[in-house]
Design a protein around this motif. Structure first.
Motif, PDB file in Angstrom:
ATOM      1  N   ARG A  51       0.820  -1.071   0.014  1.00 36.25           N
ATOM      2  CA  ARG A  51      -0.042  -0.086   0.020  1.00 36.25           C
ATOM      3  C   ARG A  51       1.045   1.221  -0.056  1.00 36.25           C
ATOM      4  O   ARG A  51       1.784   1.252   0.872  1.00 36.25           O
ATOM      5  CB  ARG A  51      -0.980   0.111   1.263  1.00 36.25           C
ATOM      6  N   GLU A  52       0.495   2.099  -0.882  1.00 33.16           N
ATOM      7  CA  GLU A  52       1.429   3.227  -1.007  1.00 33.16           C
ATOM      8  C   GLU A  52       0.614   4.539  -0.989  1.00 33.16           C
ATOM      9  O   GLU A  52      -0.599   4.425  -1.336  1.00 33.16           O
ATOM     10  CB  GLU A  52       2.250   3.249  -2.253  1.00 33.16           C
ATOM     11  N   THR A  53       1.050   5.598  -0.519  1.00 36.55           N
ATOM     12  CA  THR A  53       0.242   6.925  -0.453  1.00 36.55           C
ATOM     13  C   THR A  53       1.006   7.928  -0.974  1.00 36.55           C
ATOM     14  O   THR A  53       2.319   8.063  -0.904  1.00 36.55           O
ATOM     15  CB  THR A  53      -0.345   7.568   0.796  1.00 36.55           C
ATOM     16  N   ARG A  67       8.313   0.881  -4.679  1.00 34.88           N
ATOM     17  CA  ARG A  67       8.156   0.024  -3.879  1.00 34.88           C
ATOM     18  C   ARG A  67       8.309  -1.498  -4.246  1.00 34.88           C
ATOM     19  O   ARG A  67       8.918  -2.233  -3.778  1.00 34.88           O
ATOM     20  CB  ARG A  67       6.707   0.029  -3.089  1.00 34.88           C
TER      21      ARG A  67
END
Lengths: 150, 979
Positions: A51-53, A67
């Protein structure tokens, strides 16, 4: 959704199109996998999630690909068969940030199959780059162009 | 005038091999390409020229931006690019601590609940969901955040204390002092301010997964499941607030807890038990009151009575929850428990919750072993002999988690075996390594939870060590300055008079070399007990510290990303990263010695030297190795037995970047480095055994100890994933912090941080550490190659085979260097047409795929080569040979002391694979040229086939004719291994 590997003197570029932003992210990631390895075995490897923001669409794509390369080096696996869900600020799935979002945060929730590196003949993609990165709406769908450092 | 045009970009020929793109539009300076007409044709075919033109937009670029003869399209800056940028420093200050957060610089880090920290500016927009730690009169608590957005330019001040803590704040910002809240404007040096030294870990987003769900309780009463579901404890997710409290409860219980029937008990001091009660309540369950009972003890004949305090929970649901989260059931010494598996999936601050709570119960309290030195806080652990392996696994897991969080530990030891009622019992123990930096990190980032006294003491020790380090650093600086003055001819007496902060004896020892290592603190430096008496520690874990300086730091937009800054100078990020470089190792072997052994040699090298993706490294990169490499470069490798003294003296910068700052390299980057210490990687990186075929300048070759027919080994690789991750980490930070600047650049990959900004300083320090790491990488490969040669030729690689380093030179690097440049009326570098004078200025010289080529006489060149000039190693392609050059006499005036770095690609990888097949390329090389190639992948061989590169002979000819790099020797491959 489709992707193609494009010529670049020293590096490799991935060009992808898809009907939704989520599918586009997955297509670019599949392109990264293809640039790393010509034939990925169809079976084997547990799926893992990331999960990346980020503050924007392009930044999110950059962080997501960064990532995946990180996970490859740390888990010693080639991530393949990518699935993505991109959530723009405000949660709609149109791929646009609402104009009134004062601190927009984009989210990608993704998973990939972790193919052990010793099961494939993969080469090293060193990094994702911002160079000439394009991520935009085209016609009815989405288009991306990403250069990877080899 | 001869001109050429490629895709709308016009070049004017200034003289032989020098082409200029005149300044136009938003270019800050003109650009030049150093190339013959043939090479220019090739350079013009891809995007190189446009990328070069883009690079001239970078503010502070000094005339001209350059492309070397081997230039080709890269990302951001072209490969083969040299950009020199004014390095004048600006004025952005680092943030540190503070309670009232409304007038601090945007980079101040705020401590949040659960031991997380985040830059204040990054809280913007989501602060309502966050809770910050607040130091109240009677303790330290979590609280909602009040954030004030200050967008105006405000004058700010940097306050520094004797412990080296700094914070940047506006003049009206109030600080906690011994006299109550005092605004910065009313503060003076020697006043005491109160700091809470606990920093925690960066607030990384935790990975999201289900830790426990209903299936895990399938064998339990449905009533129990209902209790947990009603409290939102099922499913239990890794991102739940309750999970973070449970991590602490499980950790503490594993140390000082027990289960009995349906009860769960915790033992400890009353104040700490209150904190445990609070967390049990917060997850929706009801803890008991605090019980006390007198317990009689008899230890080795000493009888005494002590009050034991405890709390419990009668909820079986709570008990079953803790058990499933890894709390040991039954007698711990006879149990199989280890550290819970899910811990390794968690992010740093989450893991620290479990560890610190366990340490709160089980780790010894911080103490001193000598008046000024700390003793290692340690964990002891007992298991019956039958479960020794489980106990050892548990302890090693704890150590591994600590290592991964950047904390070094001492080795695990078996302390004793005793007979008890449970049978033979083994006691295992490890401690935290006692060097100051390590202890400071431990106490300020992990420390002890549910153990107020230990935590308070740990933070006090941390402040003591920080102050001691400040004093030692200052003394080391004085010693160095004294030596520099003495070297410059100043009399000893005058030097002594100049430094009144140290005594005469200190100066003498500094000048006459009577000291090994770093200086010690002065005799009157307080020991820990004195420090403790002088220092106030409040119950809210704040500690007094004396203000040593208050410095105005100009104006800044407090939360606005970036800083109003009148210095238009920048460090460009995108094109300086991983210290990819090349080194050459001499041997005393000749080609005749090697003939007939090529196949054996190539197989042995390929076997011994890790290459390709996921191939591991020469050594395992544990925390010590990574830190040693980042901090000390080749010096570390030599001290660990992976090299010899001359590896240092023959390396650029003697193998250690003085400006390296490992603390600015992210965990993410060191994670990637862990598996890659001593590895070639893939792509164009390789190791090649070569023979010297031609010598062009006898006198220089003699100084380099090269002669025709001699065998040499060339190693070409960089800092691997660690360097690339560092580059991208900073690229993204720059994007976030300096968005307005980025918008003015034609390519995002050119992202740059203003010179003098904190980010620029951090990046420069991180890059220095990456350079060190790259050197170590090549050093470890050299070490392996020496062993292989020793085996194959049954001889000592150094004494018999003379395998000494010729040189190691980076070609993908940014460095502060002084060059003579045209300057304008303001004294800053200017274009020739605007210049009024020429002067020496400090520049960040960026060489992306370009090699430093300093001529004879420059002090930066190692002494061994100073009279002839710096060795420059130009690797060619597999079938075309390589060159050794020396820095040319014209390099300083033509190319900021630089030349080419290789042949330069001509053809894309995809095209190469269409035109060549790896197997054919390899067979042809072996059959026609007696070159033995071994690679992990045939595709790599095809992609690196000789035909995909520019003609290295032509590249070197241009370099030689321009006088920027003179040919010394040519080499030709004997065998080659690659990823």
């Amino acid at each position: 959704m489709t992707y193609e590997l494009r010529d670049h003197t020293a590096d490799v570029a991935v060009e992808a199109t898809a009907s939704t932003l989520s599918a586009l992210f997955a297509a670019v990631a599949d392109g990264l996998t293809a640039a790393s390895c010509e034939s990925v075995p169809a079976e084997g490897g547990e799926r893992f999630t990331v999960r990346e923001t980020a503050e924007g669409r392009e930044a999110l794509l950059f962080d997501y690909l960064d990532r995946l390369i990180y996970e490859r080096d740390v888990r010693l696996v080639l991530p393949a068969d990518h699935e993505c869900r991109v959530v723009p600020p405000g949660g709609n799935d149109e791929g646009d940030a609402p104009a009134d979002a004062d601190a927009p945060e984009w989210i990608v929730e993704a998973s990939a199959r972790a193919v052990p590196l010793d099961a494939v003949a993969a080469r090293e993609i060193k990094a994702v780059t911002y160079s000439e990165m394009t991520l935009e709406r085209r016609d009815d769908g989405w288009y991306a162009y990403v250069v990877f450092d080899v | 005038m001869t001109t050429r045009e490629f895709d709308g970009i016009r070049l004017e020929k200034l003289r032989e091999h020098v082409w200029e793109i005149p300044r136009e539009g938003e270019m800050n300076v003109p650009a030049r390409v150093l190339a013959s007409e043939t090479l220019l044709e090739e350079i013009g075919e891809d995007d190189t020229l446009r990328q070069l033109k883009n690079a001239t937009h970078l503010p502070g670029m000094v005339e001209p931006a350059l492309c070397m003869p081997d230039g080709h399209q890269g990302y951001g800056f072209p490969v083969g690019g040299v950009g020199a940028i004014d390095a004048r420093t600006g004025c952005i200050s680092p943030g540190a601590i503070g309670y009232d957060i409304n007038c601090l610089s945007g980079d101040s880090e705020v401590l949040l609940s659960h031991g997380r920290r985040r830059r204040i500016e990054n809280l913007f927009g989501r602060f309502e969901d966050e809770r910050a730690r607040v130091a109240a009169a009677d303790g330290i608590f979590d609280s909602d955040i009040q954030l004030f957005s200050m967008t105006d330019d405000r004058t700010v001040y940097e306050i520094e204390t004797e412990t080296g803590d700094t914070v940047t704040a506006t003049g009206d910002h109030p600080f906690q002092t011994s006299n109550g809240m005092t605004e910065v404007d009313d503060l003076a040096t020697e006043d005491d301010v109160f700091l809470h030294p606990f920093k925690g870990f960066p607030d990384d987003e935790p990975p999201e997964f289900v830790v426990l769900d209903e299936d895990d309780f399938a064998d339990e009463d449905p009533q129990l499941v209902r209790v947990l579901k009603e409290r939102d404890l099922l499913p239990l997710r890794s991102t739940d607030d309750a999970f973070h409290r449970l991590l602490k409860l499980v950790g503490y219980h594993t140390g000082d807890g027990s289960f009995s029937r349906s009860h769960t008990c915790f033992y400890g001091d009353p104040a700490d038990l209150e904190a445990i009660q609070h967390d049990i309540e917060a997850i929706g369950l009801t803890p008991s009151k605090i019980y006390d009972r007198e317990r009689d003890h008899d230890i080795d004949g000493n009888e005494f009575t002590r009050t034991e305090y405890s709390i419990n929970s009668g909820s079986n649901a709570f008990k079953q929850l803790l058990i499933r989260l890894g709390a040991p059931e039954g007698r711990k010494v006879e149990s199989e428990f280890t550290v819970p598996d899910y811990l390794h999936r968690l992010t740093d601050w989450q893991r620290a919750l479990y560890l610190s709570a366990f340490f709160g119960a089980e780790m010894s309290r911080p103490d001193t072993v000598a008046p000024k030195n700390s003793y290692a806080p340690s964990v002891s652990h007992n298991r019956v002999a039958d479960h020794r392996v489980d106990g050892e696994t548990f302890m090693r897991d704890l150590m591994r988690h600590l290592n991964e969080l950047g904390i070094r530990t001492n080795a695990l030891e078996e302390v004793e075996r005793t007979e008890t009622t449970a049978g033979e019992t083994v006691r295992l123990r490890f401690g935290i390594s006692t060097d100051s930096d390590n202890l400071i990190r431990f106490f300020t980032q992990i420390g002890y939870r549910y153990a107020h006294e230990k935590q308070r003491r740990g933070l006090l020790v941390a402040q003591y060590l920080k102050r001691k380090e400040q004093v030692i650093n200052e003394r080391a600086r004085v010693a160095e300055e004294a030596r520099a003055l003495a070297d410059g001819g100043m009399a000893t007496r005058a030097i002594k008079d100049r430094f009144d902060q140290v005594n005469d004896r200190f100066i003498e020892r500094s000048l006459y070399g009577g000291r090994k290592g770093r200086p010690r603190p002065p005799a009157d430096f307080p020991d820990f007990e004195q420090f403790r008496e002088q220092t106030t520690v409040r119950n809210n874990l704040t500690i007094s510290s004396e203000v040593t300086s208050i410095t105005e730091r100009g104006k800044m937009d407090v939360f606005d990303i970036g800083v109003t800054h009148d210095a238009h100078n920048f460090v460009a990020n995108g094109f300086v990263v991983s210290n990819c470089g090349v080194r050459m190792v001499r041997t005393s072997l000749t080609y005749d010695d090697v003939r007939g052994c090529e196949a054996e040699l190539v197989d042995a090298l390929f076997e011994a030297i890790p290459s390709g993706l996921g191939g591991g490294g020469v050594i395992d990169g544990d925390a010590d190795a990574i830190e040693g490499a980042l901090e000390r470069g080749v010096e570390w490798a030599v001290s660990e037995g992976y090299g010899i003294e001359s590896d240092l003296t023959h390396c650029e910068d003697e193998g250690r970047r003085p400006d390296a700052r490992p603390e600015y390299v992210s965990r993410k980057a060191t994670d990637r480095g862990r598996n890659q210490m001593g590895s070639l990687g893939s792509g164009n990186h390789f190791l090649e055994v070569q023979r010297v075929t031609d010598v062009f300048r006898e006198e220089v070759a003699e100084a380099y100890r090269l002669s025709e027919g001699q065998i040499v080994v060339l190693i070409h690789c960089g800092s691997r994933g660690l360097g690339h991750q560092t580059c991208n980490d900073y690229l993204r930070r720059i994007e976030r912090d300096h968005a307005d600047l980025l918008e003015s650049l034609p390519d995002k990959e050119l992202a740059a941080a203003p010179a003098g900004s904190e980010l620029a300083e951090e990046y420069y320090g991180a890059m220095g550490a990456c350079i060190n790491f790259a050197w170590v990488n090549r050093q470890l490969i050299t070490h392996r190659a020496r062993e292989v040669f020793g085996d194959v030729f049954d001889a000592d690689p150094i004494d018999d085979l003379g395998m000494e380093l010729l040189y190691d030179v980076a070609h993908n690097i940014g460095k502060k260097e002084t060059h003579e440049v045209p300057v304008g009326p303001d004294g800053r570098p200017a274009t020739t047409e605007e210049a009024v004078d020429r002067a020496d200025r400090e520049l960040y010289v960026h060489r992306k795929g370009a090699t430093r080529a300093f001529p004879a006489g420059r002090e930066e060149v190692p002494e061994a080569y100073r009279s002839v000039g710096q060795p420059v190693i130009i690797p060619g392609s597999m079938g075309a040979g390589s060159y050794v050059l020396r820095g040319g006499s014209e390099s300083m005036s033509v190319s900021f002391g630089s030349t080419a770095h290789g042949a330069g690609r001509l053809m894309s990888r995809t095209q190469a694979k269409q035109e060549f097949w790896g197997g054919d390329v390899r067979d042809d090389l072996e059959r026609e040229q007696a070159i033995y190639v071994k690679a992990q992948s045939g595709a790599t061989v095809a992609e690196e086939a000789p035909g995909v590169y520019k003609d290295v002979d032509e590249v070197v000819r241009v370099s030689d004719e321009l006088g920027i790099g003179d040919t010394v020797a040519r080499t030709f491959p004997v065998c080659n291994i690659k990823g």
